[in-house]
Write a protein that holds these residues in place. Structure first.
Motif, PDB file in Angstrom:
ATOM      1  N   HIS A 129      15.813 -23.448   0.049  1.00 57.72           N
ATOM      2  CA  HIS A 129      14.311 -23.529   0.045  1.00 57.72           C
ATOM      3  C   HIS A 129      13.980 -22.227   0.783  1.00 57.72           C
ATOM      4  CE1 HIS A 129      11.081 -26.448  -0.697  1.00 57.72           C
ATOM      5  NE2 HIS A 129      10.664 -25.976   0.609  1.00 57.72           N
ATOM      6  N   ASP A 130      12.549 -22.231   1.145  1.00 59.99           N
ATOM      7  CA  ASP A 130      11.986 -21.068   1.769  1.00 59.99           C
ATOM      8  C   ASP A 130      12.619 -20.871   3.048  1.00 59.99           C
ATOM      9  OD1 ASP A 130      10.216 -21.204  -0.369  1.00 59.99           O
ATOM     10  OD2 ASP A 130       8.753 -22.493   0.856  1.00 59.99           O
ATOM     11  N   PHE A 131      12.988 -19.621   3.329  1.00 57.61           N
ATOM     12  CA  PHE A 131      13.679 -19.322   4.793  1.00 57.61           C
ATOM     13  C   PHE A 131      12.960 -17.817   4.945  1.00 57.61           C
ATOM     14  CE2 PHE A 131      16.577 -15.831   2.698  1.00 57.61           C
ATOM     15  CZ  PHE A 131      16.481 -16.251   1.377  1.00 57.61           C
ATOM     16  N   CYS A 132      13.333 -17.775   6.239  1.00 55.63           N
ATOM     17  CA  CYS A 132      12.944 -16.354   7.021  1.00 55.63           C
ATOM     18  C   CYS A 132      14.110 -15.625   7.705  1.00 55.63           C
ATOM     19  CB  CYS A 132      12.166 -16.525   7.956  1.00 55.63           C
ATOM     20  SG  CYS A 132      10.479 -17.304   7.552  1.00 55.63           S
ATOM     21  N   VAL A 150      10.351 -16.509  15.716  1.00 56.69           N
ATOM     22  CA  VAL A 150      11.179 -17.535  15.341  1.00 56.69           C
ATOM     23  C   VAL A 150      10.419 -19.033  15.545  1.00 56.69           C
ATOM     24  CG1 VAL A 150      13.270 -18.829  16.330  1.00 56.69           C
ATOM     25  CG2 VAL A 150      13.538 -16.690  15.957  1.00 56.69           C
ATOM     26  N   ALA A 152       7.078 -19.358  15.007  1.00 57.46           N
ATOM     27  CA  ALA A 152       6.142 -19.593  14.194  1.00 57.46           C
ATOM     28  C   ALA A 152       6.823 -19.978  12.706  1.00 57.46           C
ATOM     29  CB  ALA A 152       5.454 -18.054  13.423  1.00 57.46           C
ATOM     30  N   ALA A 153       8.162 -19.173  12.465  1.00 60.92           N
ATOM     31  CA  ALA A 153       9.011 -19.725  11.212  1.00 60.92           C
ATOM     32  C   ALA A 153       9.671 -21.112  11.153  1.00 60.92           C
ATOM     33  CB  ALA A 153      10.131 -18.527  10.898  1.00 60.92           C
ATOM     34  N   ALA A 156       6.800 -23.556  10.735  1.00 60.36           N
ATOM     35  CA  ALA A 156       6.199 -23.796   9.484  1.00 60.36           C
ATOM     36  C   ALA A 156       7.521 -24.467   8.464  1.00 60.36           C
ATOM     37  CB  ALA A 156       5.820 -22.567   8.855  1.00 60.36           C
ATOM     38  N   ASP A 157       8.445 -24.829   9.129  1.00 58.13           N
ATOM     39  CA  ASP A 157       9.475 -25.505   8.572  1.00 58.13           C
ATOM     40  C   ASP A 157      10.449 -24.557   7.526  1.00 58.13           C
ATOM     41  OD1 ASP A 157      11.706 -27.536   8.327  1.00 58.13           O
ATOM     42  OD2 ASP A 157      10.457 -28.796   6.914  1.00 58.13           O
ATOM     43  N   PHE A 158      10.365 -23.206   7.836  1.00 54.37           N
ATOM     44  CA  PHE A 158      11.451 -22.534   7.307  1.00 54.37           C
ATOM     45  C   PHE A 158      12.838 -22.588   7.683  1.00 54.37           C
ATOM     46  CE2 PHE A 158       7.532 -19.738   6.536  1.00 54.37           C
ATOM     47  CZ  PHE A 158       7.836 -19.420   5.205  1.00 54.37           C
ATOM     48  N   ASN A 227      16.142 -25.974   7.506  1.00 54.75           N
ATOM     49  CA  ASN A 227      15.145 -26.672   7.619  1.00 54.75           C
ATOM     50  C   ASN A 227      15.109 -28.106   7.879  1.00 54.75           C
ATOM     51  OD1 ASN A 227      15.004 -28.193   5.093  1.00 54.75           O
ATOM     52  ND2 ASN A 227      13.723 -26.495   4.007  1.00 54.75           N
ATOM     53  N   THR A 239      20.291 -27.309   1.307  1.00 54.70           N
ATOM     54  CA  THR A 239      18.718 -27.712   1.632  1.00 54.70           C
ATOM     55  C   THR A 239      18.059 -27.983   0.429  1.00 54.70           C
ATOM     56  OG1 THR A 239      18.650 -25.937   3.568  1.00 54.70           O
ATOM     57  CG2 THR A 239      16.498 -26.665   2.493  1.00 54.70           C
ATOM     58  N   VAL A 243      10.571 -30.762  -1.062  1.00 57.85           N
ATOM     59  CA  VAL A 243      10.351 -31.244   0.076  1.00 57.85           C
ATOM     60  C   VAL A 243      10.306 -32.949   0.124  1.00 57.85           C
ATOM     61  CG1 VAL A 243       9.049 -29.169   0.743  1.00 57.85           C
ATOM     62  CG2 VAL A 243       7.741 -31.053  -0.307  1.00 57.85           C
TER      63      VAL A 243
END
Lengths: 248, 248
Positions: A129-132, A150, A152-153, A156-158, A227, A239, A243
Motif C-alpha cells: 500500500h502507500d509508503f514513504c 517520519v 508526518a508520514a 498519514a498512515d504510510f 502501516n 499490507t 483500507v
C-alpha cells in the motif's frame, strides 16, 4: 573514441538480481568506478580498469567518472541497489552543475533492485500500500528534518522504509526515530529489520514496535515499518491493498 | 510432485529489465497466471500453460494460483514492475487469510524493477532524496485519504511518485491531486510524466506544476513530483542529496 557514462544499480547483492541491461554495459565498459565493496562485486577482466574508492567521497568519484567519459572512456559508476535511491546518480548530476562540457556527454542511469523491494519480497508484501522512503543518514540533512518527515508520514498512515538507519558515527538517530514512531503508532505496529538482503548473511526479523531496539539495525539493514493495517499471515508480513478490513 | 508459487515482477516492459532470478523461475514453471497484458509478455513453450485474466479479478486469480500450487503445479504469478508495489503479492497474501493448508506452500516473492525507478532513471534522479509513493487508484480507498496523504507528504517536502494516476472510470482524482499540490507547492515545482517507460511508446515529459494538466497522465503513466530542491541540469532532472544549497 566516444566515451559514455552509465550510472547503474547492482541490486542488493545476489547476482541473480542484476538486470541484463546492467550486465551488458558492464561487459562493454573500460572503467568501473564506485565504493570499494560495490566495485568488489565486478569480476576483473582484460581491458577493464576498476577504480574503487572510499565512502563519503561521492563528489570526487563523480567528477573522476565524468572526466574519464569526457576523455573517451566507457565508464560505469556502480551503486548497490538502485542508483537513483540514496546512491550515486544524484551525486553525478550535482557534479554536472555548471559544467556545460560534461552535460553534452552520453550519460544514462540504469535502474536496479533497490534494497527495500528485495527486503519487502523476502518478508512478504509490507509495501503493498502507500509508503514513504527515508534516508536516516544525517550527513546531508538535520535530524530534526528526518524526525519531522517520519512524524508526518506515520501520521498519514504510510508504511515506511528506512535506509542507512544506523552507523557507528551517529548511533543515536535511529533511537530518536523509534521514539517518534512510538508517539504516533500503536505498540503492536510491525517493524521489519532486513539485514544484508539476498546475501549469505541475510537476516529478516519482524517484531512489534514495542519490542524494537536501535541495536537491531546497522548500516547494512533496511528497516520497514508497516502501516496500521500491516499484518502477519502464516510466516509472511503484508499490507492489504484496501483500507477496508480484510475478509478471509 | 511438489508444487510451488512464485509471485514475480517483470519490470516495466523491456526484457533487459527482467532479473535473471525471474527468468529462471519462468523457465521452470508449469503455469503462469496474471493480467492479460503481463501474461502476453511470456513466450509460450511446451509444458507451460498460460492463464491470462482480466483486471480487477485479483482475488480470484490469487486463489486459482494457490489452488494450482497446492495441486502440485509450479506456478508463477506475474505482475509488471515489482510484485510488492500495488501489484499481486498483497492479493496472494490476502487469499492466504484463514487458509492454513495454503500457508504451508512453498511461496516466494521475487522483486522486479518498479515503474517509478525506471522512470526516475530515464529522467535523471528525481527520487534521490526522501520520497513517498502513492497509488492514486480509489478502487480500494477513499479519495479523501489519498488527498490527505499527498498533502502530508508534500507538506513535509517529500518527493512523490504516483501510480495509476488516471483511468477512464475516475478521471477526476488526478485533477484533485494537482489542486492539492498547487496549494502546498510553489508553481515552479517540477513534475515528470513518464508514460510506458522502457517500451517503444515511452514518453518522458517534465513540466512546472503550474503547467501540469490532468490529461498529461493515463493509466500507463507514472507521475513523479520533485521536492522543493528538485532541479534541472542539462537535459536531466534530479533531486540533490543534501538539503543544503547545491554549490557547483
Amino acid at each position: 573514441m566516444t566515451g559514455w557514462l552509465c550510472i547503474v544499480g547492482l541490486g542488493p547483492g545476489d547476482s541473480a538480481l542484476v538486470t541484463p541491461e546492467v550486465s551488458a554495459v558492464l561487459a562493454s565498459a573500460s572503467d568501473v568506478v564506485g565504493y570499494i565493496p560495490y566495485v568488489a562485486r565486478i569480476a576483473p577482466r582484460q581491458g577493464l580498469t576498476l577504480h574503487p574508492s572510499d565512502n563519503r567521497v561521492e563528489m570526487d568519484r563523480a567528477r573522476a567518472a565524468l572526466e574519464m567519459a569526457a576523455a573517451g572512456k566507457k565508464v560505469v559508476v556502480v551503486s548497490s541497489g538502485d542508483p537513483g535511491v540514496f546512491a550515486m546518480a544524484s551525486a553525478v548530476f550535482e557534479a554536472l552543475e555548471g559544467q556545460v562540457q560534461w552535460q553534452a556527454l552520453d550519460i544514462r542511469v540504469l535502474p536496479g533492485i533497490t534494497a527495500m523491494l528485495a527486503a519487502s519480497a523476502k518478508a512478504g508484501a509490507p509495501l503493498g500500500h502507500d509508503f514513504c522512503v527515508v534516508n536516516l543518514s544525517d550527513n546531508l540533512k538535520p535530524v530534526a528534518l528526518i524526525e519531522a518527515r517520519v512524524r508526518a508520514a506515520a501520521g498519514a498512515d504510510f508504511a515506511l522504509a528506512f535506509y542507512n538507519p544506523r552507523s557507528a558515527s551517529r548511533p543515536e538517530t535511529f533511537g530518536r526515530i523509534l521514539t517518534v514512531l512510538r508517539q504516533v503508532c500503536e505498540p503492536e505496529r510491525l517493524i521489519i529489520f532486513a539485514r544484508a538482503v539476498s546475501t549469505p548473511n541475510e537476516q529478516i526479523v519482524t517484531v512489534a514496535l514495542v519490542d524494537a531496539s536501535p541495536e537491531m539495525a546497522d548500516m547494512r539493514t533496511v528497516v520497514i515499518v508497516g502501516n496500521s493495517a500491516t499484518r502477519r499471515v502464516g510466516r509472511f508480513v503484508y499490507t492489504p491493498r484496501s483500507v477496508l478490513p480484510v475478509t478471509a
